[in-house]
Design a protein around this motif. Structure first.
Motif, short mmCIF file in Angstrom:
data_model
loop_
_atom_site.label_atom_id
_atom_site.label_comp_id
_atom_site.label_asym_id
_atom_site.label_seq_id
_atom_site.Cartn_x
_atom_site.Cartn_y
_atom_site.Cartn_z
N LEU A 28 -24.29 21.97 -16.05
CA LEU A 28 -25.66 22.32 -15.67
C LEU A 28 -26.58 21.17 -16.05
O LEU A 28 -26.38 20.52 -17.08
CB LEU A 28 -26.13 23.57 -16.42
CG LEU A 28 -25.44 24.89 -16.08
CD1 LEU A 28 -26.07 26.02 -16.88
CD2 LEU A 28 -25.54 25.20 -14.58
N LYS A 29 -27.57 20.92 -15.18
CA LYS A 29 -28.55 19.88 -15.57
C LYS A 29 -29.89 20.53 -15.83
O LYS A 29 -30.33 21.40 -15.08
CB LYS A 29 -28.64 18.78 -14.51
CG LYS A 29 -28.81 19.25 -13.08
CD LYS A 29 -28.82 18.05 -12.13
CE LYS A 29 -28.88 18.51 -10.68
NZ LYS A 29 -28.70 17.44 -9.71
N ILE A 30 -30.51 20.10 -16.93
CA ILE A 30 -31.87 20.58 -17.22
C ILE A 30 -32.77 19.37 -17.23
O ILE A 30 -32.59 18.47 -18.05
CB ILE A 30 -31.97 21.23 -18.62
CG1 ILE A 30 -30.83 22.23 -18.84
CG2 ILE A 30 -33.31 21.88 -18.83
CD1 ILE A 30 -30.86 22.89 -20.21
N GLY A 61 -36.77 23.26 -10.39
CA GLY A 61 -35.57 23.03 -11.19
C GLY A 61 -34.92 21.69 -10.93
O GLY A 61 -34.20 21.18 -11.76
N ASP A 62 -35.15 21.11 -9.77
CA ASP A 62 -34.55 19.82 -9.46
C ASP A 62 -35.30 19.19 -8.29
O ASP A 62 -36.04 19.87 -7.58
CB ASP A 62 -33.07 20.02 -9.06
CG ASP A 62 -32.27 18.72 -9.18
OD1 ASP A 62 -32.83 17.69 -9.60
OD2 ASP A 62 -31.08 18.74 -8.83
N SER A 63 -35.06 17.92 -8.11
CA SER A 63 -35.63 17.26 -6.93
C SER A 63 -34.67 17.48 -5.76
O SER A 63 -33.55 17.93 -5.94
CB SER A 63 -35.77 15.78 -7.21
OG SER A 63 -34.51 15.25 -7.56
N LEU A 64 -35.14 17.16 -4.55
CA LEU A 64 -34.29 17.30 -3.38
C LEU A 64 -34.15 15.92 -2.73
O LEU A 64 -35.07 15.11 -2.79
CB LEU A 64 -34.91 18.27 -2.36
CG LEU A 64 -35.05 19.72 -2.79
CD1 LEU A 64 -36.39 19.96 -3.45
CD2 LEU A 64 -34.88 20.64 -1.59
N ASP A 65 -33.00 15.68 -2.13
CA ASP A 65 -32.80 14.43 -1.41
C ASP A 65 -32.79 14.75 0.07
O ASP A 65 -31.87 15.42 0.55
CB ASP A 65 -31.48 13.79 -1.84
CG ASP A 65 -31.45 13.51 -3.33
OD1 ASP A 65 -32.48 13.04 -3.85
OD2 ASP A 65 -30.44 13.81 -3.98
N LEU A 66 -33.83 14.29 0.79
CA LEU A 66 -34.01 14.75 2.17
C LEU A 66 -33.96 13.59 3.18
O LEU A 66 -34.26 12.45 2.85
CB LEU A 66 -35.35 15.48 2.28
CG LEU A 66 -35.49 16.67 1.33
CD1 LEU A 66 -36.91 17.19 1.30
CD2 LEU A 66 -34.52 17.79 1.70
N VAL A 110 -36.54 6.25 -2.93
CA VAL A 110 -35.53 6.16 -1.89
C VAL A 110 -34.17 6.31 -2.57
O VAL A 110 -33.95 5.75 -3.63
CB VAL A 110 -35.59 4.78 -1.19
CG1 VAL A 110 -34.52 4.67 -0.12
CG2 VAL A 110 -36.96 4.54 -0.60
N ARG A 111 -33.28 7.09 -1.98
CA ARG A 111 -31.94 7.21 -2.55
C ARG A 111 -31.03 6.23 -1.85
O ARG A 111 -30.60 6.48 -0.73
CB ARG A 111 -31.39 8.63 -2.34
CG ARG A 111 -31.99 9.71 -3.19
CD ARG A 111 -31.78 9.54 -4.67
NE ARG A 111 -30.43 9.46 -5.13
CZ ARG A 111 -29.88 10.32 -5.99
NH1 ARG A 111 -30.55 11.34 -6.45
NH2 ARG A 111 -28.65 10.15 -6.40
N GLU A 112 -30.75 5.12 -2.50
CA GLU A 112 -29.90 4.14 -1.84
C GLU A 112 -28.44 4.39 -2.12
O GLU A 112 -27.56 3.83 -1.47
CB GLU A 112 -30.29 2.73 -2.27
CG GLU A 112 -31.58 2.33 -1.61
CD GLU A 112 -32.02 0.94 -1.94
OE1 GLU A 112 -31.25 0.19 -2.53
OE2 GLU A 112 -33.17 0.61 -1.60
MG LIG Z 1 -30.88 15.02 -7.34
#
Ligand SMILES: [Mg+2]
Ligand SMILES: Nc1ncnc2c1ncn2[C@@H]1O[C@H](COP(=O)(O)OP(=O)(O)OP(=O)(O)O)[C@@H](O)[C@H]1O
Ligand SMILES: [Mg+2]
Length: 776
Positions: free
Chosen positions: A599-601, A610-615, A736-738
């Motif tokens: 689990l990540k907190i 609860g978390d970021s999203l990668d879109l 940016v998610r590279e």
């Molecule tokens: Mg993430």
């Protein structure tokens, strides 16, 4: 003459599929009753575009191309084309001796344990000389003798007829069925071509870590299409502008071209080797050599073949054949093939077993180069023993589930022992060390990043104890401030060059925080409990300040101690905590799984979802006022692997700097498409349409305050409510998610989980703040 050939072709195809018909119904029956259906959690997921719509769209597209081409005065100058071919062939002959540079970015100058079978350079085969050239542009690819020899190979024509069937449906089970039948026929008739057929189906030229990628620039392809079909570049450009698919343009142009000779059938191995050569060509004259080879491939294409050839070259087949689909199809085809060989009936549980085994093995060893030969020889039997985790071949990393509340941690782990670790904010790094001393770093995406980290490589002897002769470590690579002796923010790490990094030029030093060990001295540790893996980790390596350390941990089990440790982690420049199962079989390392046992907190996100999203960036709106020269807002989507669609989830306009907006405008202008993709699911209403649509390519990390149900956005439609999707409220751009491809975007299922957990959270808070509500 043409007609006779056409009939012969048709006859050959019908023979091909005949032996399959009995099987097909068998396989179909299984697939329709398959476990996928039962596993689906959603209420229902209407396909984004109905079958009819898709088909009629394709017909419409074709019409457009034809019209576009007809509008232009077609100069059908055979002589000119012939001299072009001669030109290019001479050029190719001249260049054939040029050395090719393999793109694989490997630090050690050696071939990996599983490197793809060496590709012969089709140009240097020397099987076509200018004197062989017929009076029109169709250059025969191979001499008759060679054709005879290669008759036993699978043809591109058959693959294309499979693709054509797939393109007509959006139903996953049907696609699995069609692909399963296709692989089965390959196994029966051309087992040696199974590997190439798998790679060509997913439009790859080798495992991800091989670094060989297709994605030839549009201008080169347009030139090749123009030259090989006797049209001007201008005509091709205009047709492309109208239809937005070079594949269709190529197909239509080729169909309009009179042919005298039936070209030799394009075989899969020849096509695969040619694509590989094209991908690896570099240096002087490479552009002309690429065009020459593409022209020769095109001249061997018929029917719908040019369409898929061109799409393959562009690196986008547009079939949306997900890895999962290929694995299931392949498992079923192999199970059936081996059952037939042994003359036994295949049961449903055998199929499920085959599917499960292949998926598990693939997540540990994601390389068809290694797996396919074993599948042909023995099926899934012994696959777990023969295809094992090996240093040098990246495994798919285990992933974590987000959590919003501390109490959730205790609920999840119940009575089980867990451990907390700092969650470092850098980049995932899977570090491999082989018996013969070779060192690799693989990304979260199984890309070979060894050349990015010469500083880490140089430091290995300092932290590896001599007893550790071979290993695979799971780590986070971070940027380290040598003066202050502290971790630098992620943004610093991102400023490092991704290629051609020279040790002496490094300004931002990278260090490793190791949190797991998956392999040690010839043994896989995946099934060992985490507590045991940790002991190995601590005993085989030693910390070196700023270069290597173990992830800081706390094994305390109370909520208060987790809270304290979280505060501490944030003070130490971390993102939060990872909470992991410590003991027992459930604490095993699960490659590729997003597991409840991790689990990540994240401190910042406790108040958000609860978390970021990668879109995925799928569209944009022109800017107004100060932002007129750039895009002012963007349309983002999440990925639904089940329906293989991208579902829109929000319009994003905040969190950007001016420079970023300019940079994104530059990047995204390159990938504008004339209209929405069939597999984009978004409201059709005019006010909700973006000004431009994009190819799926870029992935952005986004934070949001909360989620709401929406009739406009289609994310996770059917998960919560039949006719409503979920959208983000007040989304904000983070980065940016590279290190992820667009296929690795946040899934619709994850979006629905965020929504559900928000509902639960809201209910709990409402109850806490007004305890009497329920009593009335
Ligand atoms: Mg993430
Ligand atoms: N102690 C640790 N244990 C495991 N992972 C860690 C640890 N410290 C840092 N990480 C990093 O945290 C990542 C998981 O959380 P993060 O939210 O950053 O995921 P992500 O890369 O955005 O992917 P996703 O959102 O798909 O899970 C891991 O992939 C790893 O890179
Ligand atoms: Mg991270």
């Amino acid at each position: 003459m043409r007609d006779i050939f056409r009939h012969l072709r048709h006859f050959r195809r019908s023979l091909w599929f005949k032996p399959m018909s009995g099987r097909q119904s068998n396989i179909s029956k299984f697939f329709t009753l398959g476990p996928e259906d039962a596993r689906k959690k959603r209420i229902s997921t209407p396909p984004a575009v109905s079958e009819n719509e898709t088909t009629s769209q394709t017909v419409k597209e074709k019409k457009n191309v034809t019209v576009a081409l007809k509008n232009e005065k077609l100069t059908n100058n055979g002589e000119k084309r012939r001299s072009d071919v001669l030109e290019s062939l001479k050029e190719e002959d001249k260049d054939a001796s040029d050395t090719m540079e393999v793109k694989r970015s490997k630090v050690n100058d050696q071939s990996s344990a599983s490197s793809t079978s060496s590709s012969s350079n089709p140009i240097s085969e020397g099987d076509t000389t200018p004197s062989d050239i017929p009076p029109i542009a169709e250059t025969p690819l191979e001499s008759t003798k060679k054709q005879e020899k290669k008759k036993s190979h699978a043809t591109f024509a058959d693959m294309v007829s499979t693709f054509t069937k797939i393109e007509k449906t959006s139903k996953r089970l049907e696609i699995i069925d069609i692909m399963g039948t296709y692989f089965f026929s390959i196994l029966r008739n051309h087992p040696d071509d199974l590997l190439t057929s798998v790679y060509l189906s997913i439009n790859k030229l080798g495992p991800d870590y091989s670094g060989i990628e297709l994605g030839i620039g549009e201008s080169i392809i347009m030139k090749a299409v123009a030259e090989s079909t006797g049209q001007t570049l201008q005509q091709i450009k205009q047709a492309f502008h109208k239809v937005g698919d070079l594949g269709l343009v190529a197909q239509s142009s080729r169909q309009n071209q009179p042919t005298m000779f039936q070209p030799a059938a394009l075989t899969l191995p020849f096509l695969f080797d040619s694509l590989k050569s094209i991908a690896q060509m570099s240096g002087n004259q490479s552009q002309n050599r690429k065009i020459g080879l593409i022209k020769r491939l095109l001249s061997s294409c018929q029917g719908a073949e040019p369409k898929y050839l061109i799409r393959a070259l562009e690196g986008k087949l547009r079939l949306q054949l997900a890895e999962k689909t290929i694995l299931v199809s392949l498992a079923n085809a192999c199970a059936q093939y081996h059952a037939d060989k042994k003359h036994v009936q295949l049961s449903q549980s055998d199929r499920i077993h085959a599917e499960q085994t292949l998926r598990d093995v693939y997540s540990q060893v994601p390389s068809y180069d290694i797996i396919v030969p074993q599948l042909i020889e023995h099926g899934v039997e012994n696959l777990r023993e023969t295809c094992k985790l090996t240093p040098g071949v990246p495994t798919k990393p285990m992933l974590a589930k987000p959590t919003k509340q501390f109490s959730e941690v205790l609920d999840t782990f119940d009575q089980a022992t867990f451990t907390c670790e700092y969650k470092y904010d850098g980049e995932r790094a899977q570090v491999h060390y082989t018996e013969d001393g070779k060192f690799y770093v693989f990304s979260r995406n199984s890309e070979d990043m060894s050349v990015r980290y010469p500083d880490i490589m140089a430091s290995v002897p300092k932290w590896r104890k001599p007893e550790a002769k071979s290993f695979i470590l799971d780590c986070e690579a971070i940027a380290w401030d040598k003066e202050e002796n502290r971790i630098l923010p992620f943004q610093k790490l991102a400023t490092r060059k991704r290629k051609d990094v020279k040790l002496e030029e490094i300004k931002v030093r990278a260090g490793l925080f190791a949190f797991d060990i998956l392999y040690l001295n010839g043994q896989s540790l995946l099934d060992a409990p985490f507590s045991e893996r940790r002991k190995h980790l601590y005993s085989m390596f030693q910390p070196v300040t700023g270069e290597f350390d173990f992830a800081k941990r706390s094994d305390q089990q109370s909520v208060e101690s987790i809270q304290e440790f979280l505060e501490e982690s944030v003070k130490d420049s971390c993102e939060g905590l990872m909470v992991k199962m410590l003991e027992g079989p459930e604490s095993r390392y699960e490659p590729s799984k997003r597991s409840r046992h991790w689990l990540k907190i994240k401190k910042d996100y406790l108040s958000g979802v609860g978390d970021s999203l990668d879109l995925i960036v799928v569209g944009a709106y022109h800017g107004r006022g100060k932002r007129t020269s750039v895009y002012g807002a963007f349309l983002l989507g999440c990925h639904d692997p089940d329906s293989e669609t991208i579902q829109t989830v929000c319009k994003l306009g905040t969190g950007f700097s001016e420079e970023q907006l300019e940079q994104f405008h530059k990047q995204l202008s390159q990938i504008v498409i004339p209209k929405k993709k069939d597999f984009y699911s978004h409201s059709e209403a005019p006010p909700h349409q973006p000004d431009v649509w994009f190819e799926p390519k870029y992935l952005w990390e986004v934070l949001t305050a909360d989620l709401s149900l929406s009739p406009v956005y289609k994310a996770a439609i059917g998960y919560i409510q039949e006719d409503k999707g979920i959208s983000l409220r007040f989304p904000r751009f983070v980065r940016v998610r590279e290190d992820k491809n667009w296929e690795d975007a946040t899934t619709s299922e994850q979006v629905s989980e965020f929504y559900r957990s928000q509902m639960v959270h809201n209910q709990t808070s409402a109850r806490a703040s007004s305890p009497n509500v329920e009593e009335y």
